[in-house]
Every structure is written in structure tokens, then in C-alpha cells.
Write an enzyme that holds these catalytic residues in place. Structure first.
Site, PDB file in Angstrom:
ATOM      1  N   GLN A 199      47.324  51.614  36.308  1.00  0.00           N
ATOM      2  CA  GLN A 199      47.590  52.719  37.464  1.00  0.00           C
ATOM      3  C   GLN A 199      48.829  53.639  36.787  1.00  0.00           C
ATOM      4  O   GLN A 199      49.739  52.915  36.411  1.00  0.00           O
ATOM      5  CB  GLN A 199      47.655  52.394  38.570  1.00  0.00           C
ATOM      6  N   ASP A 201      51.067  55.019  38.570  1.00  0.00           N
ATOM      7  CA  ASP A 201      52.337  54.846  39.100  1.00  0.00           C
ATOM      8  C   ASP A 201      52.842  53.354  39.156  1.00  0.00           C
ATOM      9  O   ASP A 201      53.430  52.989  39.620  1.00  0.00           O
ATOM     10  CB  ASP A 201      51.939  55.037  40.666  1.00  0.00           C
ATOM     11  N   ARG A 202      52.067  52.676  38.248  1.00  0.00           N
ATOM     12  CA  ARG A 202      52.236  51.160  37.630  1.00  0.00           C
ATOM     13  C   ARG A 202      51.953  50.211  39.010  1.00  0.00           C
ATOM     14  O   ARG A 202      52.385  49.149  38.834  1.00  0.00           O
ATOM     15  CB  ARG A 202      53.896  50.981  37.422  1.00  0.00           C
ATOM     16  N   LEU A 203      51.291  50.612  40.056  1.00  0.00           N
ATOM     17  CA  LEU A 203      50.849  49.713  41.021  1.00  0.00           C
ATOM     18  C   LEU A 203      49.461  49.352  40.506  1.00  0.00           C
ATOM     19  O   LEU A 203      48.358  49.735  41.110  1.00  0.00           O
ATOM     20  CB  LEU A 203      50.982  50.503  42.433  1.00  0.00           C
TER      21      LEU A 203
END
Ligand SMILES: Cc1cc2nc3c(=O)[nH]c(=O)nc-3n(C[C@H](O)[C@H](O)[C@H](O)COP(=O)(O)O)c2cc1C
Length: 223
Positions: A199, A201-203
């Protein structure tokens, strides 16, 4: 060494927002899910000659020092993942000492990573012969002359061996380049799969399947 002119810490791909959610999984069988992902990657990459079957294989021998290298996957089935190599090589020696291995696929076009861990078995020799016969002549010659992972004096040493085998194939036909006894296939039988969807947003999404006797337990891991 000069300071690199590339701003490494700011290299950042945009991953998009395709979520991997438990309720929308196309299958709860990890082999089927792998197959679906592989087909999606193949259709995404289309005719571009990317080696989507290239996969990193990690092994650890009895000295407990892990080592990794890329190989080309030959096949996957409902029991596991097959690749071919020389059994007498660094990886082959490590697998002889310890059959546990890990595979890592990374497909940047779709922001996906798949981790597979398990135990390798040797494929039957007839299967290895089939794979061998499907390889181009030049590849068969290179594999036949190579004592994989051994030190050689220089490139010319290998070129001379190549010339000898090329001449043999010209004289006697390409089937004179028979498979080495030590060249064959490994089949990695998984105990663990992790499907990772990146993702922006790195989530990231991380869905794991762990084998418990004959059922697969599904879990979500924190990114
Ligand atoms: C994209 C790619 C595909 C490769 N495919 C294979 C393969 O199918 N089999 C193989 O033995 N080596 C393959 N290699 C070479 C291995 O990475 C490695 O150099 C070789 O197997 C020796 O590894 P070892 O010394 O750890 O045994 C490939 C390398 C790359 C970069």
C-alpha cells in the site's frame, strides 16, 4: 568510495491501494490463491519479457549461514514449487544437509510479494529429464560443462569446454548433450505462505497461511 549521487532513501514507488481483505479473498487455499496471483501478474506484464517466474531461493546448511540466489521456477502444482539446478552446488550441498528452504517472489508491477517456506524433495529423475529436454541446446551445454559453484581458473576455461560440447552436438546431434546425473529438480512442499499486497501509505496487507496437519490456518500480520 564517493557519496552516491542517487538519493537512495527517497526512492519510493507508489503502490496504489488494492486491499487484500479476508472477506474478499478469491480462495482460502493458498495454492489456488498463488495460481490466481501468478495469472494476474502474467496478464499484467503481458508481452513484456519479464521473468515473473524468477524467484529467490534461500537455503541454510549445517554451518547455519543462510544463502540466497535467484532461480527460474519450472512449475507449480497443488503440492509445491519445482526448480532445476545442479545437486552438486552450494545450494545443493546445503539442501542435502538441511532440506528446509524459502522462496520469495516479488512482482513490482502489481506491488505484490509472496513468501513460501517448506521442505524440499528431489523430483523423480524422469521429470528432470523432461525439463532438461525442453531447454535450449545452448543452456544444456552450459549446464553440462559447469561444476556449479566450483572455482574455475578463468572464462577461457569455460569457453574451451563449451566449444568441445558444441562440436560434439554438431557431430552427433543435440541429443548427445545428455543430462548430468547431478542435474535435477527440487520440489518445495510449503508449510507456510505469506501474501503481501503493498500500500502506498505503507500500511501493507499481509495474509499468512500456515499448515496445521492438513488444514491451512489463515492469519493477518501487522505490516
Ligand atoms: C533470473 C535468474 C534465474 C536463474 N535461474 C537459475 C536456475 O533455474 N537454476 C540454477 O541452478 N541457477 C539459476 N540461476 C543462477 C543462480 O542464481 C546461482 O548463481 C546458481 O544456481 C549457483 O548458486 P549456488 O552457488 O548458491 O548453488 C539464475 C540466476 C538468475 C539471476
Amino acid at each position: 568510495m564517493d557519496t552516491p549521487s542517487i538519493d537512495i532513501q527517497n526512492i519510493r514507488a507508489h503502490y496504489g491501494n488494492t486491499y487484500l481483505l479476508e472477506e474478499n479473498l478469491p480462495s482460502t487455499n493458498p495454492f489456488t490463491l498463488f495460481d490466481i496471483w501468478f495469472r494476474e501478474v502474467a496478464s499484467e506484464t503481458g508481452l513484456t519479457p519479464e521473468e515473473i517466474s524468477a524467484v529467490c531461493v534461500s537455503t541454510v546448511g549445517k554451518d547455519l549461514r543462510p544463502s540466497s540466489r535467484m532461480i527460474l521456477l519450472k512449475d507449480y502444482t497443488p503440492t509445491g514449487f519445482s526448480f532445476c539446478t545442479n545437486f552438486i552446488s552450494r545450494k545443493g550441498n546445503q539442501l542435502e544437509e538441511n532440506p528446509n528452504a524459502a522462496m520469495l517472489f516479488y512482482w513490482p508491477k502489481v506491488n505484490r510479494q509472496v513468501r513460501v517456506e517448506g521442505v524440499v524433495e528431489k523430483l523423480p529423475d524422469e521429470k528432470a529429464v523432461d525439463f532438461w529436454n525442453q531447454r535450449p541446446l545452448a543452456s544444456r551445454i552450459s549446464s553440462k560443462l559447469s561444476v556449479q559453484s566450483e572455482v574455475v581458473p578463468d572464462r577461457q576455461y569455460l569457453e574451451t569446454k563449451r566449444m568441445e560440447l558444441t562440436e560434439l552436438a554438431e557431430r552427433e546431434g543435440s541429443y548427445a548433450i545428455t543430462k548430468l546425473e547431478s542435474w535435477g529438480g527440487y520440489h518445495l512442499v510449503p508449510k507456510y505462505f505469506e501474501f503481501w499486497q503493498g500500500q502506498s501509505d505503507r500500511l501493507h496487507d499481509r495474509i499468512v497461511f500456515e499448515r496445521d496437519v492438513d488444514v491451512w490456518l489463515l492469519k493477518r500480520l501487522s505490516p
